[in-house]
Design an enzyme around this catalytic site. Structure first.
Site, PDB file in Angstrom:
ATOM      1  N   GLN A  77       5.905 -12.033   7.008  1.00 43.24           N
ATOM      2  CA  GLN A  77       5.420 -12.624   8.596  1.00 43.24           C
ATOM      3  C   GLN A  77       4.940 -11.727   9.374  1.00 43.24           C
ATOM      4  O   GLN A  77       4.129 -12.256  10.413  1.00 43.24           O
ATOM      5  CB  GLN A  77       6.870 -13.557   9.053  1.00 43.24           C
ATOM      6  CG  GLN A  77       6.382 -14.312  10.356  1.00 43.24           C
ATOM      7  CD  GLN A  77       5.213 -15.344   9.837  1.00 43.24           C
ATOM      8  OE1 GLN A  77       5.463 -16.275   9.034  1.00 43.24           O
ATOM      9  NE2 GLN A  77       4.359 -15.490  10.736  1.00 43.24           N
ATOM     10  N   LYS A  78       5.276 -10.381   9.296  1.00 38.81           N
ATOM     11  CA  LYS A  78       4.843  -9.707  10.417  1.00 38.81           C
ATOM     12  C   LYS A  78       3.437  -9.446  10.487  1.00 38.81           C
ATOM     13  O   LYS A  78       2.715  -9.598  11.641  1.00 38.81           O
ATOM     14  CB  LYS A  78       5.266  -7.998   9.872  1.00 38.81           C
ATOM     15  CG  LYS A  78       4.649  -6.896  10.538  1.00 38.81           C
ATOM     16  CD  LYS A  78       4.998  -6.583  11.996  1.00 38.81           C
ATOM     17  CE  LYS A  78       4.129  -5.199  12.089  1.00 38.81           C
ATOM     18  NZ  LYS A  78       3.058  -4.999  11.912  1.00 38.81           N
ATOM     19  N   MET A 110       0.750  -1.245   0.046  1.00 42.35           N
ATOM     20  CA  MET A 110       0.010  -0.187   0.002  1.00 42.35           C
ATOM     21  C   MET A 110       0.862   1.246   0.093  1.00 42.35           C
ATOM     22  O   MET A 110       0.612   2.436   0.362  1.00 42.35           O
ATOM     23  CB  MET A 110      -1.040   0.004   1.205  1.00 42.35           C
ATOM     24  CG  MET A 110      -1.957  -1.220   1.074  1.00 42.35           C
ATOM     25  SD  MET A 110      -3.487  -0.991   1.964  1.00 42.35           S
ATOM     26  CE  MET A 110      -2.835  -0.436   3.563  1.00 42.35           C
ATOM     27  N   LEU A 154       6.690   3.064   1.742  1.00 45.20           N
ATOM     28  CA  LEU A 154       7.651   1.748   1.791  1.00 45.20           C
ATOM     29  C   LEU A 154       8.727   2.026   2.814  1.00 45.20           C
ATOM     30  O   LEU A 154       9.171   3.116   3.069  1.00 45.20           O
ATOM     31  CB  LEU A 154       8.243   1.776   0.372  1.00 45.20           C
ATOM     32  CG  LEU A 154       7.210   1.272  -0.752  1.00 45.20           C
ATOM     33  CD1 LEU A 154       7.914   0.885  -2.074  1.00 45.20           C
ATOM     34  CD2 LEU A 154       6.193   0.145  -0.429  1.00 45.20           C
ATOM     35  N   HIS A 155       8.828   0.996   3.604  1.00 43.54           N
ATOM     36  CA  HIS A 155       9.962   0.924   4.606  1.00 43.54           C
ATOM     37  C   HIS A 155      10.872  -0.257   4.319  1.00 43.54           C
ATOM     38  O   HIS A 155      10.335  -1.087   3.423  1.00 43.54           O
ATOM     39  CB  HIS A 155       9.499   0.944   6.061  1.00 43.54           C
ATOM     40  CG  HIS A 155       8.420  -0.042   6.305  1.00 43.54           C
ATOM     41  ND1 HIS A 155       8.415  -1.424   6.053  1.00 43.54           N
ATOM     42  CD2 HIS A 155       6.810   0.223   6.628  1.00 43.54           C
ATOM     43  CE1 HIS A 155       7.269  -1.947   6.395  1.00 43.54           C
ATOM     44  NE2 HIS A 155       6.526  -1.187   6.638  1.00 43.54           N
ATOM     45  N   VAL A 171      11.072  -7.732   9.510  1.00 42.55           N
ATOM     46  CA  VAL A 171      12.415  -6.907   9.494  1.00 42.55           C
ATOM     47  C   VAL A 171      12.217  -6.119  10.911  1.00 42.55           C
ATOM     48  O   VAL A 171      11.201  -5.448  11.283  1.00 42.55           O
ATOM     49  CB  VAL A 171      12.491  -6.007   8.461  1.00 42.55           C
ATOM     50  CG1 VAL A 171      13.801  -4.972   8.678  1.00 42.55           C
ATOM     51  CG2 VAL A 171      12.808  -6.743   7.241  1.00 42.55           C
ATOM     52  N   SER A 208       7.049  -0.917  10.926  1.00 41.16           N
ATOM     53  CA  SER A 208       5.749  -0.773  10.386  1.00 41.16           C
ATOM     54  C   SER A 208       5.543   0.746  10.347  1.00 41.16           C
ATOM     55  O   SER A 208       6.251   1.446  10.953  1.00 41.16           O
ATOM     56  CB  SER A 208       4.766  -1.330  11.697  1.00 41.16           C
ATOM     57  OG  SER A 208       3.560  -0.837  11.299  1.00 41.16           O
ATOM     58  N   HIS A 232       9.038  -3.620   3.379  1.00 37.75           N
ATOM     59  CA  HIS A 232       8.830  -3.844   2.059  1.00 37.75           C
ATOM     60  C   HIS A 232       9.857  -4.004   1.191  1.00 37.75           C
ATOM     61  O   HIS A 232       9.802  -4.876   0.189  1.00 37.75           O
ATOM     62  CB  HIS A 232       8.122  -2.475   1.460  1.00 37.75           C
ATOM     63  CG  HIS A 232       6.701  -2.261   2.302  1.00 37.75           C
ATOM     64  ND1 HIS A 232       6.815  -1.128   2.857  1.00 37.75           N
ATOM     65  CD2 HIS A 232       5.545  -2.728   2.216  1.00 37.75           C
ATOM     66  CE1 HIS A 232       5.558  -0.937   3.510  1.00 37.75           C
ATOM     67  NE2 HIS A 232       4.861  -1.972   2.829  1.00 37.75           N
ATOM     68  N   GLN A 261     -10.092  -2.368   2.576  1.00 39.11           N
ATOM     69  CA  GLN A 261      -9.569  -2.945   4.111  1.00 39.11           C
ATOM     70  C   GLN A 261      -9.761  -2.024   4.996  1.00 39.11           C
ATOM     71  O   GLN A 261      -9.271  -2.388   6.312  1.00 39.11           O
ATOM     72  CB  GLN A 261      -8.231  -4.006   3.544  1.00 39.11           C
ATOM     73  CG  GLN A 261      -7.136  -2.746   3.544  1.00 39.11           C
ATOM     74  CD  GLN A 261      -5.924  -3.560   3.016  1.00 39.11           C
ATOM     75  OE1 GLN A 261      -5.796  -3.999   1.718  1.00 39.11           O
ATOM     76  NE2 GLN A 261      -4.757  -3.766   3.944  1.00 39.11           N
TER      77      GLN A 261
HETATM   78  O1  PAF Z   1      -0.152  -5.722   3.625  1.00 40.05           O
HETATM   79  C1  PAF Z   1      -0.472  -4.795   2.957  1.00 40.05           C
HETATM   80  O2  PAF Z   1       0.165  -3.873   2.701  1.00 40.05           O
HETATM   81  C2  PAF Z   1      -1.890  -4.974   2.494  1.00 40.05           C
HETATM   82  O3  PAF Z   1      -2.804  -5.571   3.255  1.00 40.05           O
HETATM   83  C3  PAF Z   1      -1.929  -5.609   1.090  1.00 40.05           C
HETATM   84  C4  PAF Z   1      -1.570  -7.254   0.845  1.00 40.05           C
HETATM   85  C5  PAF Z   1      -0.970  -5.007   0.075  1.00 40.05           C
HETATM   86  C6  PAF Z   1      -3.336  -5.541   0.489  1.00 40.05           C
HETATM   87  O4  PAF Z   1      -3.730  -4.381   0.046  1.00 40.05           O
END
Ligand code: PAF
Length: 277
Positions: A145-146, A27, A30-31, A173, A182, A34, A58
Site C-alpha cells: 500500500q506504500k 527490485m 529487501l527490507h 510497514v 523504503s 518486502h 521504470q
Molecule cells: O515496487 C517495486 O519494487 C517495483 O515497482 C516492481 C513492482 C517490482 C516492478 O518492478
C-alpha cells in the site's frame, strides 16, 4: 529455495508448484516492507515465488539506475529464511532481449501524481509486472500500500488484460516514528532522517481531521500542505492530493479516499499515503 534465472526454468518450476501460488515482485534491496509482502503471501498461498529484478524501464533518465542497491546474497538469504519456494532473478537480457519492442502504455490511474513527476515510470512498471504475471502465472500477487498509485495501476492492468490473478494490497510497514519503510530512507542524512517522519505525521493528522468530520477535499489538502511546510528540511512538496484509491482522480467527496504526498529532501524524494475511509 530454488534460485532461477531463466523464464524456461521458472515455467518448469511453476508447472508443478502447489497452488494457490503467490507472486511477490521486488527490485531487491529487501527490507521489512518486502518481508511483509512475503509473509502475507505465505499466509494465503501454498507456494510463493519472489522475483528480484531491477527493472531499467521504470527509471527515468535523471534517476540513477546504476546507484540502485543490489545486495543479492543478503536478499536471497532473507527470502529463503522467509519461506519462499523459489526466487526468480533474471538478467536484463532475459527479460528484455535484443529486439524487444513491446511496451504497455497506461493511462487512467498512471497519469497524475507520480505519473506527472516521473514520465514513463508506470509504463515501465506495467510492462514488467505484466511480463512477470505471465511468466509466473500466480493465483495471487502482492503489492505494498506504500506505493498506492502503483497498486492502482497494477489492479487496472490486471483487469484490462483479463489476467486471472487477485492483486492483494499489503499495509505499509512503518518505523517506530511512523516513517514508511523504503529503500530510499538509506539515502537520508541523519538530520534528514530525523525530519522525515513529518511526512507521515502530516498525513495522519489530516486523516484524523477527516475522521472528525472535515470532508472538504481542498481544505484537507491545504491543511496537510501547511503541516508539511513547517518542516524546513523539506525542500519541496511535489504534491498533496486526496484521490479515489482506484482511479487516482480527485476524491469526489464520497467513498474511500487516499491522501497521498511526495516531498523532496535534497536528492531524495519520499512518497507516502494514508487511506481515509
Ligand atoms: O515496487 C517495486 O519494487 C517495483 O515497482 C516492481 C513492482 C517490482 C516492478 O518492478
Amino acid at each position: 529455495m530454488r534460485q532461477l534465472s531463466t523464464i524456461a526454468g521458472l515455467r518448469d518450476f511453476t508447472r508443478d508448484a502447489p497452488r494457490p501460488l503467490g507472486l511477490v515482485p521486488t527490485m531487491g534491496a529487501l527490507h521489512a516492507g518486502h518481508l511483509a509482502l512475503v509473509a502475507a503471501a505465505r499466509a494465503e498461498c501454498a507456494s510463493v515465488v519472489a522475483t528480484i529484478f531491477v527493472n531499467p524501464t521504470q527509471f527515468g533518465p535523471a534517476e540513477d539506475l546504476a546507484r540502485y542497491p543490489r545486495p543479492l546474497a543478503e536478499d536471497l538469504a532473507a527470502l529463503e529464511a522467509a519461506g519462499v519456494a523459489a526466487a526468480f532473478v533474471p538478467s536484463v537480457e532475459e527479460m528484455f532481449p535484443a529486439g524487444a519492442a513491446t511496451t504497455i502504455h497506461m493511462d487512467g490511474p498512471a497519469l497524475p501524481l507520480e505519473g506527472e513527476a516521473r514520465p514513463g515510470h508506470f509504463d515501465g512498471v506495467a510492462t514488467v509486472v505484466a511480463k512477470l504475471l505471465l511468466e509466473v502465472g500466480p493465483d495471487r500477487a502482492y503489492f505494498g500500500q506504500k506505493d498506492g498509485q502503483q497498486l492502482a495501476v497494477v489492479r487496472r492492468l490486471a483487469a484490462d488484460l483479463d489476467m486471472p490473478v487477485t492483486i492483494v494490497a499489503v499495509p505499509t510497514v512503518r518505523e517506530a516514528d511512523g516513517l514508511a519503510v523504503s529503500s530510499r530512507n538509506a539515502y537520508l542524512s541523519a538530520e534528514q532522517r530525523e525530519a522525515a517522519p513529518v511526512l507521515y505525521r502530516a498525513l495522519a493528522a489530516t486523516r484524523d481531521r477527516f475522521r472528525a468530520g472535515a470532508q472538504a477535499r481542498a481544505e484537507l489538502e491545504a491543511g496537510c500542505r501547511a503541516l508539511l511546510a513547517q518542516q524546513p528540511l523539506f525542500d519541496a512538496v511535489d504534491y498533496v492530493a486526496a484521490v479515489d484509491p482506484d482511479t487516482m482522480e480527485p476524491w469526489a467527496g464520497a467513498g474511500p479516499a487516499m491522501l497521498a504526498a511526495a516531498v523532496r529532501m535534497g536528492d531524495v524524494r519520499l512518497i507516502d499515503n494514508v487511506l481515509m475511509e
